[in-house]
Write a protein that holds these residues in place. Structure first.
Motif, short mmCIF file in Angstrom:
data_model
loop_
_atom_site.label_atom_id
_atom_site.label_comp_id
_atom_site.label_asym_id
_atom_site.label_seq_id
_atom_site.Cartn_x
_atom_site.Cartn_y
_atom_site.Cartn_z
N GLU A 118 -4.31 -2.33 7.31
CA GLU A 118 -4.25 -1.15 6.42
C GLU A 118 -5.64 -0.71 5.98
N ASP A 119 -5.75 0.60 5.76
CA ASP A 119 -7.06 1.19 5.49
C ASP A 119 -7.42 1.07 4.01
N ALA A 120 -8.41 0.23 3.73
CA ALA A 120 -8.83 0.05 2.33
C ALA A 120 -9.30 1.36 1.72
N GLY A 165 -8.55 -16.32 11.48
CA GLY A 165 -9.41 -15.74 12.50
C GLY A 165 -9.42 -14.22 12.49
N ASP A 166 -8.55 -13.62 11.73
CA ASP A 166 -8.51 -12.16 11.67
C ASP A 166 -9.42 -11.70 10.54
N GLY A 167 -10.58 -11.18 10.87
CA GLY A 167 -11.62 -10.90 9.89
C GLY A 167 -11.62 -9.51 9.31
N ARG A 168 -10.55 -8.75 9.50
CA ARG A 168 -10.57 -7.38 8.99
C ARG A 168 -10.67 -7.33 7.46
N GLY A 169 -10.11 -8.36 6.80
CA GLY A 169 -10.14 -8.38 5.34
C GLY A 169 -11.55 -8.43 4.76
N LEU A 182 0.84 -1.20 0.00
CA LEU A 182 0.00 0.00 0.00
C LEU A 182 0.87 1.25 0.00
N ASP A 183 1.90 1.26 0.84
CA ASP A 183 2.78 2.43 0.92
C ASP A 183 3.44 2.72 -0.41
N ALA A 184 3.98 1.67 -1.03
CA ALA A 184 4.65 1.84 -2.32
C ALA A 184 3.66 2.33 -3.37
N PHE A 185 2.47 1.79 -3.31
CA PHE A 185 1.45 2.17 -4.29
C PHE A 185 1.06 3.64 -4.13
N LEU A 186 0.82 4.04 -2.91
CA LEU A 186 0.37 5.42 -2.67
C LEU A 186 1.50 6.40 -2.96
#
Lengths: 133, 543
Positions: free
Chosen positions: A30-32, A53-57, A12-16
């Protein structure tokens, strides 16, 4: 289930940071929404699942689809057969599990639910709308 | 009450088939225990000290006689002839074999029941006021809103892997009989200028860091109940802590972020989501409401009750509550016999309760968060008959809201998380205060016991709370005073050093005796404690 296209995704950092990349990888924290201004030029967004188990995606995926993202949305990492139906409902259309899924189990999991109770990022009509024509 | 249509039935049937497949893959070794664990948890199956425990959902605590008979059947066929009603208005069975679980769920599905999302890091069974539809003080029946939320939250694709479990309670009275503000989301249905709306609290909870949920929106139009709930869940799913299981509940997020910032995040998400047409059509709420209309109450029934039998009169005064209709009463069946296990019922007792509900309460009964059973709509003329049948089955203990009406978690006798036993302590206290005259003299006194800091026994919300801990390998019991799970919600304060098993029983008695010397006319224990504070109790205990 789409086959993942073999294109390396940048962070994300490289992209932005003004890259011309057409693909990007989001980690869990990271903030979608940071991608929303750039959705037009993206053809692949990969969302990492370090642990199933990490459902943020799931939220990240739905946010991107709600913002109109049309490209490939890939779930990568600890992606298990019992999660892929939920993932698809949140807008994922390709899967890159670190441990391969049994294709039969995967097909069965994706076909299992003929109805859904609530709207999500797919185009399925929830039961509460079907009840009222 | 709500009845499944073919859609609801298909969802539950599909779940049974899915779980059967998962159990088969587990037994065949295709799933590791680590991979299987979240799947079995989402079907209510815990691995406990001695066996699997299966928790069955009782949405908003409402059952009919057919369902209750099935719960008895399950107790007999798959367990050891009894079940345990929980503080989430559910029932759990403590002696289940993994290979039986799919058949058990299939049996449940035949009576529109399931174990979906009764554990795991997802939205749990939604609880409500046990007097819903019968209480005189409610704005509307809260259960249609709970049912709508049940459907929305079932198999929610975005919110099935939350940082931690998520509990929602819905009430519709100023009187809070559901500990609403001690939930991750507490919803109070209100009426303003003729419009029904939802008032939202969030970030309440018990556990090791108890919090009373702050108000986060005073008025959510009822047509946006789902999109507002979804906004809260999304903020929690994205920002709730995942680095430490003990700091992962929404209460920690609200606390660390601050209510104001949390509210701003939820409002921003709500502004986005309310434009996406995700709420249920109004016709759906109307359809659900039609299942919760009043049963055919008779008019002109007498209010007079023959009080000649003194034991009946005691039970009548203690275990019945005014009904909204003349000639009717709300009956609470105590599952707290002196010396018994709080919340346990045998298959035979469940069948008797089912019969009474069918004959005398329009085929409806409720489970309360205090682990008792309610017959919501009983003709006053039938009360003596009901009392007689209950007394014969050991179910007529006249102790509703008295010191022996104890909430207790399963504790170290069953639970793999517990540090100390809860049930034997509850039994000893109940025996100490067995005298009915003495209990009534002490008046309303809510005593709650947890066997570890996870607080399943709601000790923070007890007028008197007891927390079992492990101190260098010895069970030790801390005493808390001044908690409340009602509309005057408060958290109990620890008195000081803990006690051993017999010492805690003495300590409770010291507290009640101190209260008797301090109380003013008409004051409950809680009122006296709030007026005089901790000091006199501390002096009596440790002085």
């Amino acid at each position: 289930m789409a086959e993942p296209v073999e294109e390396p995704a940048v962070t994300l950092d490289a992209f932005l940071d003004q890259s011309n990349a057409t693909s990007v990888r989001l980690e869990e924290g990271e903030d979608a929404r940071a991608l929303i201004p750039h959705l037009d030029r993206l053809s692949l967004i990969e969302i990492g699942f370090g642990s199933f188990g990490d459902g943020r995606g799931y939220s990240a995926a739905r946010i991107l689809r709600e913002a109109g993202y049309q490209g490939e949305l890939r779930a990568e990492g600890d992606v298990l057969v019992d999660q892929i139906a939920f993932m698809r409902r949140c807008g994922f259309d390709s899967f890159a599990p670190e441990r391969p899924l049994d294709p039969e189990d995967a097909a069965r999991a994706l076909d299992r639910w003929s109805e859904v109770y609530q709207p999500a990022a797919d185009d399925r009509t929830p039961i509460w709308s079907k009840r009222h024509g | 009450m709500y009845k499944y249509d073919h859609y609801d039935q298909a969802m539950v049937d599909t779940r049974v088939a899915e779980f059967r497949d998962q159990v088969e893959r587990r037994i065949a070794g295709k799933l590791s225990e680590d991979q299987f664990k979240p799947l079995r948890l989402m079907n209510g199956l815990y691995l406990q000290l001695h066996a699997y425990m299966l928790r069955v959902a009782i949405p908003y605590g409402t059952l009919d006689s057919r369902q209750t008979r099935m719960l008895a059947h399950i107790a007999r066929k798959y367990d050891r002839g009894y079940g345990h009603f929980t503080t989430r208005q559910n029932i759990q069975y403590n002696w289940i074999r993994l290979e039986d679980a799919p058949d058990l769920l299939a049996d449940l599905a035949t009576v529109e029941m399931h174990a979906i999302q009764t554990s795991g890091n997802c939205i749990r069974n939604i609880s409500s006021d046990q007097y819903a539809g019968a209480a005189a003080d409610e704005v509307v029946d809260p259960r249609p809103f709970a049912e709508l939320l049940r459907q929305w939250s079932s198999f929610h694709p975005e919110f099935s892997f939350l940082p931690r479990k998520f509990k929602i309670a819905v009430i519709a009275s100023e009187t809070d009989r559901a500990a609403m503000r001690l939930h991750d989301i507490g919803i109070q249905i209100i009426e303003r200028d003729g419009e029904i709306a939802a008032r939202f609290y969030a970030g309440g909870g018990m556990g090791r860091t108890p919090m009373i949920g702050p108000l986060i929106r005073d008025f959510v139009p009822i047509g946006e109940l789902i999109s507002y709930s979804e906004a809260i869940l999304r903020v929690y799913n994205r920002y709730g802590r995942r680095d430490n299981k003990f700091k992962a509940r929404i209460k920690i997020l609200v606390h660390e972020m601050g209510a104001e910032k949390f509210i701003a995040e939820v409002e921003a998400e709500f502004a986005h989501l309310r434009g996406l047409n995700i709420d249920a059509p109004a016709a759906e709420l109307a359809r659900i409401k039609a299942f919760f209309t009043d049963p055919p109450f008779e008019a002109g029934l007498p209010d007079e009750i023959d009080r000649l039998d003194p034991d009946f009169a005691v039970w009548l005064d203690q275990n019945t509550h005014p009904h909204k209709r003349p000639g009717y009463a709300i009956v609470t069946i105590s599952l707290k016999p002196i010396g018994g296990i709080p919340g346990d019922a045998s298959a035979e007792q469940m069948e008797l309760i089912a019969d009474l509900a069918e004959r005398h309460s329009f085929d409806e009964l409720r489970v309360t968060h205090a682990q008792n059973i309610v017959l919501p709509h009983v003709r006053k003329a039938d009360l003596a008959t009901i009392w007689g049948a209950l007394a014969e089955a050991g179910l007529a203990e006249p102790n509703l809201d008295l010191v022996t009406d104890i909430i207790a978690c399963p504790g170290l006798d069953y639970c793999s998380l517990a540090n100390a036993r809860s049930i034997p302590v509850a039994q000893k206290i109940a025996r100490r205060f067995a005298d009915q005259q003495r209990q009534r003299d002490l008046g309303e006194l809510k005593l709650k016991i947890s066997g570890c800091i996870n607080a399943c026994g709601h000790h923070h919300a007890g007028h008197i709370g007891i927390l079992g801990v492990d101190r260098k390998g010895v069970e030790n019991y801390q005493l808390l005073l001044g908690g409340s799970g009602a509309e005057d919600a408060s958290l109990g304060q620890i008195t000081g050093p803990g006690f051993d098993e017999d010492g805690i029983v003495d300590a409770v008695e010291t507290v009640t005796e101190t209260y008797k010397t301090l109380r003013a006319d008409g004051e409950r224990f809680l009122d006296t404690y709030r007026r005089v504070g901790m000091t006199p109790f501390k002096e009596a205990l440790y002085g």
